[in-house]
Design an enzyme around this catalytic site. Structure first.
Site, PDB file in Angstrom:
ATOM      1  CE  LYS A 290      48.816  77.799  62.425  1.00 19.10           C
ATOM      2  NZ  LYS A 290      47.989  76.689  62.910  1.00 19.10           N
TER       3      LYS A 290
ATOM      4  CG  ASP B  21      40.504  84.413  68.106  1.00 20.97           C
ATOM      5  OD1 ASP B  21      39.401  84.109  68.599  1.00 20.97           O
ATOM      6  OD2 ASP B  21      40.689  84.570  66.887  1.00 20.97           O
TER       7      ASP B  21
ATOM      8  CG  HIS C 264      46.356  84.873  68.986  1.00 19.97           C
ATOM      9  ND1 HIS C 264      46.583  86.072  68.319  1.00 19.97           N
ATOM     10  CD2 HIS C 264      45.261  84.348  68.400  1.00 19.97           C
ATOM     11  CE1 HIS C 264      45.670  86.250  67.386  1.00 19.97           C
ATOM     12  NE2 HIS C 264      44.844  85.218  67.429  1.00 19.97           N
TER      13      HIS C 264
ATOM     14  CG  ASN D 159      32.086  82.863  67.609  1.00 21.30           C
ATOM     15  OD1 ASN D 159      33.150  82.417  67.193  1.00 21.30           O
ATOM     16  ND2 ASN D 159      31.846  84.181  67.699  1.00 21.30           N
TER      17      ASN D 159
ATOM     18  CD  GLU E  63      36.824  79.113  63.097  1.00 23.64           C
ATOM     19  OE1 GLU E  63      36.193  79.209  62.033  1.00 23.64           O
ATOM     20  OE2 GLU E  63      37.831  79.808  63.358  1.00 23.64           O
TER      21      GLU E  63
ATOM     22  CD  GLU F 141      44.052  77.330  66.769  1.00 24.56           C
ATOM     23  OE1 GLU F 141      45.166  77.638  66.303  1.00 24.56           O
ATOM     24  OE2 GLU F 141      43.008  77.968  66.503  1.00 24.56           O
TER      25      GLU F 141
END
Length: 908
Positions: A373, A444, A448, A519, A521, A525
């Protein structure tokens, strides 16, 4: 810290002479970069919930192959819980599954449950029946094969073996049995309504199933059916009258599934083809039946049957055939929006200096997620600095980004952080330090690593040598391949780890160890990852990478609009009181996040990060407004956290209100900055919101529209000037290594080499406004300014000339500048004809401003007696005055052509 670093002067990075550094002993070199062949001492890879290291649950036949973690079925291969060696609930749609000692539990949940707090809708798996082998009592399941959207779990207890194949969209379970009788056990109230010996029709818990065997089924009351068969199949039926159709394909076993895609640059169209390979286990019948998700059948011209299934993603439609294709337009991505001619450049420079003067520009980031980020935050600021001619600030920002990227993309002896290590057991690159389970759960990676790739794409604009495969571009591409490997020749990683090709979106959990399945989220992203792939591929001339990014971007856009935002109000159950989801699950969705119930984050997690790839949200502008309204209603007032991100999202539909609310600046979300937010808001306020009706023959483009006037933007990373052609006929000259834009509020360039842009303001428009069309006169249908999917032909109607023909679901025609003046139109009429087959009908609709705008008038049409059998059909119209771009749109529940149109007019 790294043991070996580059000393880099604060000057333009493109001036550096490329050279390669020697890798550490044992490191695997990739150009000038490298990764470690094993994780650092004391670090963990995949483990179960007790912390015990794991290996994949695969058979000997599949050992050594890269394992598809992060899939809808991954709990079969990643044993998260020591006490369950079988699987958690697995959601393929329309069928759901749960592995057990006796075999495969099969269900078809059709009634949604909304949790008492109203935040979760769920179609939770329930075993209607078990597919197995008589006497089977296996100690665990293993995975014996997989393809792009199927998996083959296997059970053995030493004397009996069961192997099944299950998949997305498949109404069948294909089974192979040895060591005992084929067995289907019924788990609930059961009725046998058809029995021909080898075929049974049964209803269990209100759901209709069919059982197919090569020998006669023996019923034990309503408890189970057995047969002396080495292979058999079970199918869930959409209705009992489909039994004969399903019997036809019962022994045509699916043995492989593959997605492929092509991108047509000239038309900006991405075509994806989904193909199942089948083998006739008995007889000669091949092919299969596949249930298409809503995002698929809405974007496919391939015929479907009249049969339907219920799913958490809305209605699924059954197709007879081994393949189908979807076709979607790509509206482009950008490295940055154009600089507003009205932006306060002094303010922008001061806000950039605030970031550069911070004691720690990385804000304490040490792991892959927060480092990523921070990399994007600084890279995005470099583009803003470049546009305002602040080259010293730009170069400092690029140096920060390049140094930290180079550090992470190089593995050194003895280091325990800031590098990537390859795990051959699981076929994955893990960045250390890891976070949010990216190491122990393989969560993820797309979230990332996408930030790293996006920052590298910005750096590639200024230092193409750094981004070359011989320097650090090779390592950047390995990060892409770890998260979403698009290269079937790459054997270190599974194909599309995080992206579910059939479901149309990603899955975040590596193990999928939940009762609700896997799942995802932050859909935004995931779209950031796709944007990064497009930009880095385009910047480095890697069209395979670029086109893979376009496939991910276009496919996810269609899924996100339906499944996260329910833009058509056709997916979420009527009893679910929310207009958006924070998390999509295999079983449904939740208005929530993993860490908080605050509405700001529930909504904002599917907005951030704001990038030049975030413009896709404008495909559902009305839902943006609805989303913001729900957020503030549930929040009890204006948002406090992440307000900069939320306002930038709002600006895609209403930039004036968003800029006004932003004012002198707000505390930014950690991945954003004041300068970037202000730049974004002023750009959209000046040039307008994305116009998704226009595309271009380069994937790095955007079209913005304000008060009907368009601004054209395109990025050209190549070493030669190009002329970009837009689908409305406009062209834009773009110099080498530059973003250019042209519109009524300013024209300029943003050069990667850092030349200061000269923004000019002009009163001319780039698209000559059309001569006004009198709304109350006859508008010939073929006089459209733009269309989607239409053709013209000679008409036999009174007056002769041409009519618009071959009109089907999703087609539209644009008529610019239709002038109602001060008169109020309350009706419209159209001259139409139809030779559609029986049962084929549709709606002729009027929309203003956009092909997806609100319908202000419509009428239904079916067969009129022939394609030249004309009639005039009147309809009511929402009171309309002024001047508008009018869209004539066409909607049908069937893919076939359903109407021709000769002319239209409006009345009072």
């Amino acid at each position: 810290m790294r043991s070996l670093r580059l000393a880099v002067p604060a000057l333009l990075v493109a001036a550096l002479v490329p050279f390669a550094l020697p890798g550490p002993a044992g490191a695997v070199t990739v150009g000038a970069g490298s990764y470690a062949p094993s994780r650092p001492a004391g670090a963990l890879g995949p483990v179960d919930s007790s912390g015990t290291p794991l290996t994949p649950k695969v058979t000997a036949r599949m050992a050594g192959k890269p394992v598809p973690t992060n899939d809808w079925w991954s709990s079969l291969v990643f044993q998260r819980y020591p006490g369950n060696p079988y699987s958690e609930n697995v959601y393929a749609h329309p069928l759901t599954f749960h592995a057990a000692a006796q075999g495969l539990g099969v269900g078809y949940p059709t009634s949604p449950n909304v949790t008492p707090d109203g935040t979760f809708y769920e179609f939770v798996h329930q075993d209607d029946l078990f597919v197995g082998v008589g006497g089977l009592n296996a100690p665990r399941t293993q995975v014996d094969g997989w393809s792009d959207w199927t998996v083959s779990p296997l059970w053995t207890d030493g004397s009996r073996t069961l192997r099944t194949t299950i998949g997305h969209g498949s109404p069948y379970v294909y089974a192979e049995a040895s060591g005992g009788l084929a067995r289907v056990a019924f788990n609930g109230a059961t009725t046998v309504w058809s029995n021909t010996g080898t075929t049974l029709g049964v209803t269990i818990n209100g759901h209709d199933y069919a059982l197919f065997a090569t020998s006669t089924w023996t019923l034990t009351g309503t408890a189970e059916a057995t047969a002396n068969a080495a292979f058999f199949s079970v199918a869930v039926l959409p209705s009992r009258d489909a039994l004969s159709l399903f019997q036809r394909y019962a022994f045509s076993f699916v043995t492989d599934t593959k997605v492929s895609w092509t991108y047509d640059t000239a038309s900006a169209q991405l075509t994806a083809t989904y193909t199942a390979t089948t083998t006739a286990r008995q007889g000669t019948q091949t092919g299969t039946l596949q249930a298409l998700y809503r995002h698929q059948w809405l974007n496919s011209a391939d015929a479907v049957t009249a049969y339907r299934y219920t799913s958490p993603r809305g209605e699924m439609r059954l197709r007879e055939g081994a393949s189908f294709s979807t076709r979607t337009a790509f509206n482009g991505v950008l490295p940055a929006l154009p600089l507003s001619s009205q932006a306060d450049q002094t303010r922008l420079r001061a806000e950039i200096d605030q970031e550069l003067s911070a004691a720690d520009p990385w804000k304490g980031a040490v792991d892959t997620y927060w480092t990523g980020k921070a990399l994007w935050r600084l890279a995005a600021l470099a583009r803003v600095a470049n546009q305002i001619g602040y080259t010293a600030g730009r170069d400092r920002l690029l140096t920060l980004v390049r140094d930290r990227l180079t550090d992470w993309l190089t593995a050194s002896d003895g280091e325990t952080e800031r590098h990537f290590a390859y795990d051959p057991t699981w076929g994955t690159l893990i960045g250390y330090r890891a976070s949010y389970g990216s190491d122990q759960e393989l969560n993820d990676h797309h979230f990332h690593y996408g930030y790293y790739v996006l920052a590298a794409a910005v750096l590639a604009q200024h230092d193409p040598a750094w981004a070359s495969d011989s320097r650090y571009g090779g390592m950047v591409k390995l990060l892409v391949k770890d998260a979403n490997n698009y290269d079937r020749g790459e054997t270190r990683f599974p194909f599309l780890r995080h992206f579910d090709a059939y479901a149309g979106h990603g899955w975040a959990s590596g193990h999928a160890g939940f009762a609700h399945g896997n799942n995802e989220e932050s859909s935004s992203e995931a779209m950031m990852f796709a944007t990064a792939a497009v930009l880095f591929g385009q910047a480095t001339g890697d069209t395979a990478l670029r086109d893979a990014g376009i496939y991910l971007h276009t496919t996810q856009e269609t899924a996100i609009g339906q499944y996260w935002f329910d833009k058509d109000n056709a997916v979420f159950p009527a009893s679910f009181g929310h207009d958006t989801l924070g998390i999509v699950w295999g079983a449904g969705g939740t208005y929530g996040t993993w860490w908080t119930a605050n509405p700001e984050e529930i909504h904002g997690i599917n907005m951030l990060p704001i990038t030049g790839g975030s413009l896709y949200h404008a495909a559902w502008k009305s839902d943006i407004t609805q989303n913001i309204a729900e957020l503030r209603a549930n929040n009890g007032g204006t948002e406090v956290e992440w307000r900069d991100v939320i306002l930038q999202f709002q600006a895609l539909a209403d930039p004036a209100s968003a800029l006004s609310a932003y004012g002198s600046g707000l505390e930014p979300e950690s991945g954003d900055s004041r300068a970037h937010a202000y730049h974004w808001l002023t750009s959209l306020n000046t040039y307008g919101t994305p116009d998704t009706s226009v595309t271009a023959n380069t994937p790095t483009h955007a079209v913005l529209s304000k008060n009907g006037a368009r601004t054209y933007v395109a990025y050209n990373p190549t070493a030669s000037a190009v002329t970009v052609t837009f689908s409305d006929g406009q062209t834009l000259a773009v110099p080498a290594g530059t973003t250019a834009w042209r519109g009524p509020s300013g024209s300029s360039t943003d050069s990667g080499s850092g030349s200061t842009p000269t923004t000019t303001t002009t009163t001319t428009t780039t698209t000559a406004p059309p001569a006004g069309r009198d709304a109350f006169a006859t508008i010939q249908a073929e006089s459209y300014d733009q269309h989607n999917g239409l053709a013209t032909e000679t008409t036999s109607d009174t007056g002769g000339g041409s009519n618009v023909s071959h009109i089907a679901n999703g087609d539209w025609a644009l008529y610019r500048g239709v002038d109602f003046g001060s008169r109020t139109a309350t009706q419209f009429s159209a001259r139409v004809a139809s030779g559609a087959a029986g049962g084929v009908s549709g709606l002729v609709e009027i929309r203003l401003g956009s092909p997806t705008g609100t319908v202000v008038g419509s009428f239904a049409i079916a067969n009129t007696g022939g394609w030249q059998s004309w009639r005039t059909v009147p309809a009511n119209l929402t009171a309309t005055t002024g001047r508008h771009d009018v869209y004539l749109t066409f909607t049908s529940g069937q893919p076939a052509d359903f109407v021709n149109v000769n002319w239209l007019t409006f009345g009072q």
